[in-house]
Design a protein around this motif. Structure first.
Motif, PDB file in Angstrom:
ATOM      1  N   LEU A 101      22.711  20.948  28.192  1.00 52.21           N
ATOM      2  CA  LEU A 101      22.157  22.268  28.500  1.00 52.21           C
ATOM      3  C   LEU A 101      21.437  22.217  29.836  1.00 52.21           C
ATOM      4  O   LEU A 101      20.793  21.214  30.177  1.00 52.21           O
ATOM      5  N   SER A 102      21.496  23.330  30.562  1.00 48.03           N
ATOM      6  CA  SER A 102      20.704  23.446  31.786  1.00 48.03           C
ATOM      7  C   SER A 102      19.231  23.528  31.400  1.00 48.03           C
ATOM      8  O   SER A 102      18.893  23.781  30.229  1.00 48.03           O
ATOM      9  N   ALA A 103      18.351  23.362  32.381  1.00 48.05           N
ATOM     10  CA  ALA A 103      16.908  23.445  32.095  1.00 48.05           C
ATOM     11  C   ALA A 103      16.558  24.827  31.547  1.00 48.05           C
ATOM     12  O   ALA A 103      15.765  24.943  30.604  1.00 48.05           O
ATOM     13  N   GLU A 104      17.175  25.862  32.093  1.00 47.05           N
ATOM     14  CA  GLU A 104      16.875  27.222  31.634  1.00 47.05           C
ATOM     15  C   GLU A 104      17.321  27.402  30.185  1.00 47.05           C
ATOM     16  O   GLU A 104      16.611  27.976  29.365  1.00 47.05           O
ATOM     17  N   ALA A 105      18.520  26.903  29.870  1.00 44.51           N
ATOM     18  CA  ALA A 105      19.047  27.061  28.507  1.00 44.51           C
ATOM     19  C   ALA A 105      18.197  26.273  27.506  1.00 44.51           C
ATOM     20  O   ALA A 105      17.954  26.721  26.386  1.00 44.51           O
ATOM     21  N   MET A 106      17.742  25.090  27.907  1.00 44.09           N
ATOM     22  CA  MET A 106      16.898  24.292  26.997  1.00 44.09           C
ATOM     23  C   MET A 106      15.559  24.974  26.784  1.00 44.09           C
ATOM     24  O   MET A 106      15.051  25.047  25.661  1.00 44.09           O
ATOM     25  N   GLN A 107      14.999  25.520  27.857  1.00 42.32           N
ATOM     26  CA  GLN A 107      13.713  26.212  27.734  1.00 42.32           C
ATOM     27  C   GLN A 107      13.840  27.394  26.762  1.00 42.32           C
ATOM     28  O   GLN A 107      12.996  27.577  25.876  1.00 42.32           O
ATOM     29  N   THR A 108      14.916  28.152  26.888  1.00 39.64           N
ATOM     30  CA  THR A 108      15.146  29.297  26.002  1.00 39.64           C
ATOM     31  C   THR A 108      15.297  28.826  24.558  1.00 39.64           C
ATOM     32  O   THR A 108      14.723  29.408  23.634  1.00 39.64           O
ATOM     33  N   LEU A 109      16.065  27.752  24.365  1.00 41.46           N
ATOM     34  CA  LEU A 109      16.281  27.227  23.015  1.00 41.46           C
ATOM     35  C   LEU A 109      14.952  26.794  22.377  1.00 41.46           C
ATOM     36  O   LEU A 109      14.687  27.093  21.196  1.00 41.46           O
ATOM     37  N   LEU A 110      14.121  26.118  23.137  1.00 39.92           N
ATOM     38  CA  LEU A 110      12.834  25.647  22.592  1.00 39.92           C
ATOM     39  C   LEU A 110      11.933  26.825  22.247  1.00 39.92           C
ATOM     40  O   LEU A 110      11.267  26.825  21.202  1.00 39.92           O
ATOM     41  N   ILE A 111      11.922  27.838  23.073  1.00 43.08           N
ATOM     42  CA  ILE A 111      11.092  29.024  22.792  1.00 43.08           C
ATOM     43  C   ILE A 111      11.621  29.740  21.546  1.00 43.08           C
ATOM     44  O   ILE A 111      10.858  30.102  20.650  1.00 43.08           O
ATOM     45  N   GLU A 112      12.940  29.888  21.449  1.00 43.49           N
ATOM     46  CA  GLU A 112      13.529  30.536  20.259  1.00 43.49           C
ATOM     47  C   GLU A 112      13.257  29.728  18.991  1.00 43.49           C
ATOM     48  O   GLU A 112      13.258  30.261  17.888  1.00 43.49           O
ATOM     49  N   SER A 113      13.026  28.431  19.149  1.00 40.20           N
ATOM     50  CA  SER A 113      12.775  27.558  17.990  1.00 40.20           C
ATOM     51  C   SER A 113      11.311  27.572  17.570  1.00 40.20           C
ATOM     52  O   SER A 113      10.940  26.892  16.612  1.00 40.20           O
ATOM     53  N   GLY A 114      10.476  28.286  18.313  1.00 43.25           N
ATOM     54  CA  GLY A 114       9.080  28.431  17.886  1.00 43.25           C
ATOM     55  C   GLY A 114       8.054  27.744  18.769  1.00 43.25           C
ATOM     56  O   GLY A 114       6.882  27.664  18.402  1.00 43.25           O
ATOM     57  N   PHE A 115       8.487  27.235  19.918  1.00 45.07           N
ATOM     58  CA  PHE A 115       7.553  26.540  20.806  1.00 45.07           C
ATOM     59  C   PHE A 115       7.126  27.440  21.961  1.00 45.07           C
ATOM     60  O   PHE A 115       7.838  28.373  22.333  1.00 45.07           O
ATOM     61  N   VAL A 116       5.953  27.124  22.511  1.00 42.02           N
ATOM     62  CA  VAL A 116       5.508  27.826  23.722  1.00 42.02           C
ATOM     63  C   VAL A 116       5.373  26.825  24.859  1.00 42.02           C
ATOM     64  O   VAL A 116       5.153  25.638  24.626  1.00 42.02           O
ATOM     65  N   CYS A 117       5.551  27.352  26.043  1.00 39.26           N
ATOM     66  CA  CYS A 117       5.338  26.580  27.280  1.00 39.26           C
ATOM     67  C   CYS A 117       6.116  25.255  27.350  1.00 39.26           C
ATOM     68  O   CYS A 117       5.527  24.211  27.687  1.00 39.26           O
ATOM     69  N   PRO A 118       7.422  25.267  27.037  1.00 45.24           N
ATOM     70  CA  PRO A 118       8.178  24.009  27.190  1.00 45.24           C
ATOM     71  C   PRO A 118       8.131  23.552  28.651  1.00 45.24           C
ATOM     72  O   PRO A 118       8.392  24.345  29.551  1.00 45.24           O
ATOM     73  N   THR A 119       7.757  22.304  28.846  1.00 43.25           N
ATOM     74  CA  THR A 119       7.554  21.791  30.210  1.00 43.25           C
ATOM     75  C   THR A 119       8.397  20.538  30.428  1.00 43.25           C
ATOM     76  O   THR A 119       8.220  19.538  29.719  1.00 43.25           O
ATOM     77  N   LEU A 120       9.289  20.628  31.392  1.00 40.62           N
ATOM     78  CA  LEU A 120      10.133  19.476  31.735  1.00 40.62           C
ATOM     79  C   LEU A 120       9.297  18.526  32.585  1.00 40.62           C
ATOM     80  O   LEU A 120       8.785  18.927  33.637  1.00 40.62           O
ATOM     81  N   TYR A 121       9.117  17.275  32.130  1.00 40.10           N
ATOM     82  CA  TYR A 121       8.230  16.393  32.907  1.00 40.10           C
ATOM     83  C   TYR A 121       8.877  15.093  33.353  1.00 40.10           C
ATOM     84  O   TYR A 121       8.265  14.322  34.083  1.00 40.10           O
ATOM     85  N   TYR A 122      10.101  14.823  32.930  1.00 43.86           N
ATOM     86  CA  TYR A 122      10.708  13.537  33.321  1.00 43.86           C
ATOM     87  C   TYR A 122      12.214  13.698  33.370  1.00 43.86           C
ATOM     88  O   TYR A 122      12.802  14.357  32.504  1.00 43.86           O
ATOM     89  N   GLN A 123      12.813  13.112  34.395  1.00 42.77           N
ATOM     90  CA  GLN A 123      14.277  13.095  34.461  1.00 42.77           C
ATOM     91  C   GLN A 123      14.740  11.759  35.006  1.00 42.77           C
ATOM     92  O   GLN A 123      14.183  11.242  35.982  1.00 42.77           O
ATOM     93  N   ALA A 124      15.734  11.173  34.348  1.00 41.75           N
ATOM     94  CA  ALA A 124      16.427   9.991  34.865  1.00 41.75           C
ATOM     95  C   ALA A 124      17.917  10.314  34.760  1.00 41.75           C
ATOM     96  O   ALA A 124      18.508  10.206  33.687  1.00 41.75           O
ATOM     97  N   LEU A 125      18.479  10.787  35.856  1.00 35.32           N
ATOM     98  CA  LEU A 125      19.879  11.221  35.893  1.00 35.32           C
ATOM     99  C   LEU A 125      20.141  12.254  34.798  1.00 35.32           C
ATOM    100  O   LEU A 125      19.613  13.359  34.868  1.00 35.32           O
ATOM    101  N   LEU A 126      20.936  11.916  33.757  1.00 35.82           N
ATOM    102  CA  LEU A 126      21.253  12.934  32.740  1.00 35.82           C
ATOM    103  C   LEU A 126      20.187  13.037  31.644  1.00 35.82           C
ATOM    104  O   LEU A 126      20.303  13.890  30.765  1.00 35.82           O
ATOM    105  N   ILE A 127      19.184  12.195  31.688  1.00 36.27           N
ATOM    106  CA  ILE A 127      18.140  12.252  30.649  1.00 36.27           C
ATOM    107  C   ILE A 127      17.014  13.171  31.119  1.00 36.27           C
ATOM    108  O   ILE A 127      16.496  13.006  32.229  1.00 36.27           O
ATOM    109  N   ARG A 128      16.652  14.129  30.275  1.00 37.42           N
ATOM    110  CA  ARG A 128      15.525  15.003  30.614  1.00 37.42           C
ATOM    111  C   ARG A 128      14.557  15.058  29.434  1.00 37.42           C
ATOM    112  O   ARG A 128      14.991  15.167  28.286  1.00 37.42           O
ATOM    113  N   THR A 129      13.276  15.032  29.741  1.00 34.28           N
ATOM    114  CA  THR A 129      12.258  14.974  28.693  1.00 34.28           C
ATOM    115  C   THR A 129      11.260  16.115  28.856  1.00 34.28           C
ATOM    116  O   THR A 129      10.803  16.396  29.967  1.00 34.28           O
ATOM    117  N   TRP A 130      10.968  16.753  27.734  1.00 36.03           N
ATOM    118  CA  TRP A 130      10.121  17.950  27.708  1.00 36.03           C
ATOM    119  C   TRP A 130       8.946  17.751  26.773  1.00 36.03           C
ATOM    120  O   TRP A 130       9.052  17.044  25.763  1.00 36.03           O
TER     121      TRP A 130
END
Ligand SMILES: C[S@@+](CC[C@H](N)C(=O)[O-])C[C@H]1O[C@@H](n2cnc3c(N)ncnc32)[C@H](O)[C@@H]1O
Length: 228
Positions: A193-222
């Motif tokens: 998923l793109s960062a935008e799509a992941m952010q939307t998914l996390l918000i729809e799942s009940g979370f607020v303020c999803p923040t991407l803080y780490y990336q190593a190539l294809l790995i992204r951590t929120w």
């Protein structure tokens, strides 16, 4: 739709070889664990942490070593992986602070809400968006108000011009540490998923303020929070 069971990729043979296989990626995992510990350090003493898809216990062991009065509930559907996890937890002398649940999160008995949850390199295996949303919603439901979730997943915007170069660098990384990797599974057996799509998914799942803080190539951590 039938429930996906990605734990089938982690049979006993894979589980026994898992830590050795990924040893070359230790620097990335160490960075992940450093940030995980720093971000969760604000939880204070006696925190209760839910580790979903803990595998052989990498994040469990890192957190347990840093916070000696925290309790961990480990949820892991693969029998082979949870066996390895228990073995490592015993060797580290932390089993009195661990509850092990062999199965999916929806079969974990109801218990007091958790202060935080981890989902490290798990949810990308849920390629069906509704099932992935159910997965994150169930984590959100198990957290106390204001509780935190850290999720790390393979991710990328497959439509972006940077996608192909990134995949090539991903292949190079695997070769550099002595591993082969296929790429035809990306976006099919593993959801990207793109960062935008992941952010939307996390918000729809009940979370607020999803923040991407780490990336190593294809790995992204929120890091995300459930509302106070
Ligand atoms: C790539 S491993 C990561 C293990 C560990 N978190 C780590 O970073 O080393 C993914 C793990 O997630 C588990 N898993 C897969 N689908 C899951 C699900 N729906 N719920 C919980 N765990 C799942 C697998 O059995 C496997 O142990």
């Amino acid at each position: 739709m039938t429930k996906q069971d990605p734990s089938k990729f982690f049979d006993r043979g894979h589980a026994a070889a898992y830590d050795q296989r990924w040893a070359g990626m230790a620097a990335i995992n160490d960075a992940q664990h450093l940030l995980l510990k720093a971000i969760l350090s604000g939880l204070g003493s006696q925190a209760r942490v839910l580790c979903v898809g803990a595998g052989t216990g990498a994040e469990l062991l890192a957190l347990a070593a840093a916070f000696d009065d925290w309790h961990f509930t480990v949820v892991e559907p693969s029998a082979g992986m949870i066996e390895q996890c228990r073995r490592r937890a015993e060797a580290a002398g932390i089993t009195d602070r661990c509850t092990f649940h062999e199965g999916f999160l929806d079969s974990l008995p109801e218990m007091a809400p958790f202060d935080a949850a981890t989902s490290i390199l798990v949810s990308h295996f849920l390629v069906d968006r509704d099932q992935r949303k159910d997965y994150f919603s169930e984590i959100a439901r198990r957290l106390r108000p204001g509780g935190l979730m850290i999720n790390s997943d393979l991710a990328s915007d497959m439509t972006s011009p940077q996608y192909e170069p990134l995949v090539q660098h991903w292949v190079s990384l695997h070769r550099w540490v002595g591993l082969e990797t296929k790429t035809d599974h990306l976006g099919r057996e593993v959801a990207l998923l793109s960062a935008e799509a992941m952010q939307t998914l996390l918000i729809e799942s009940g979370f607020v303020c999803p923040t991407l803080y780490y990336q190593a190539l294809l790995i992204r951590t929120w890091v995300s929070q459930v509302p106070e």
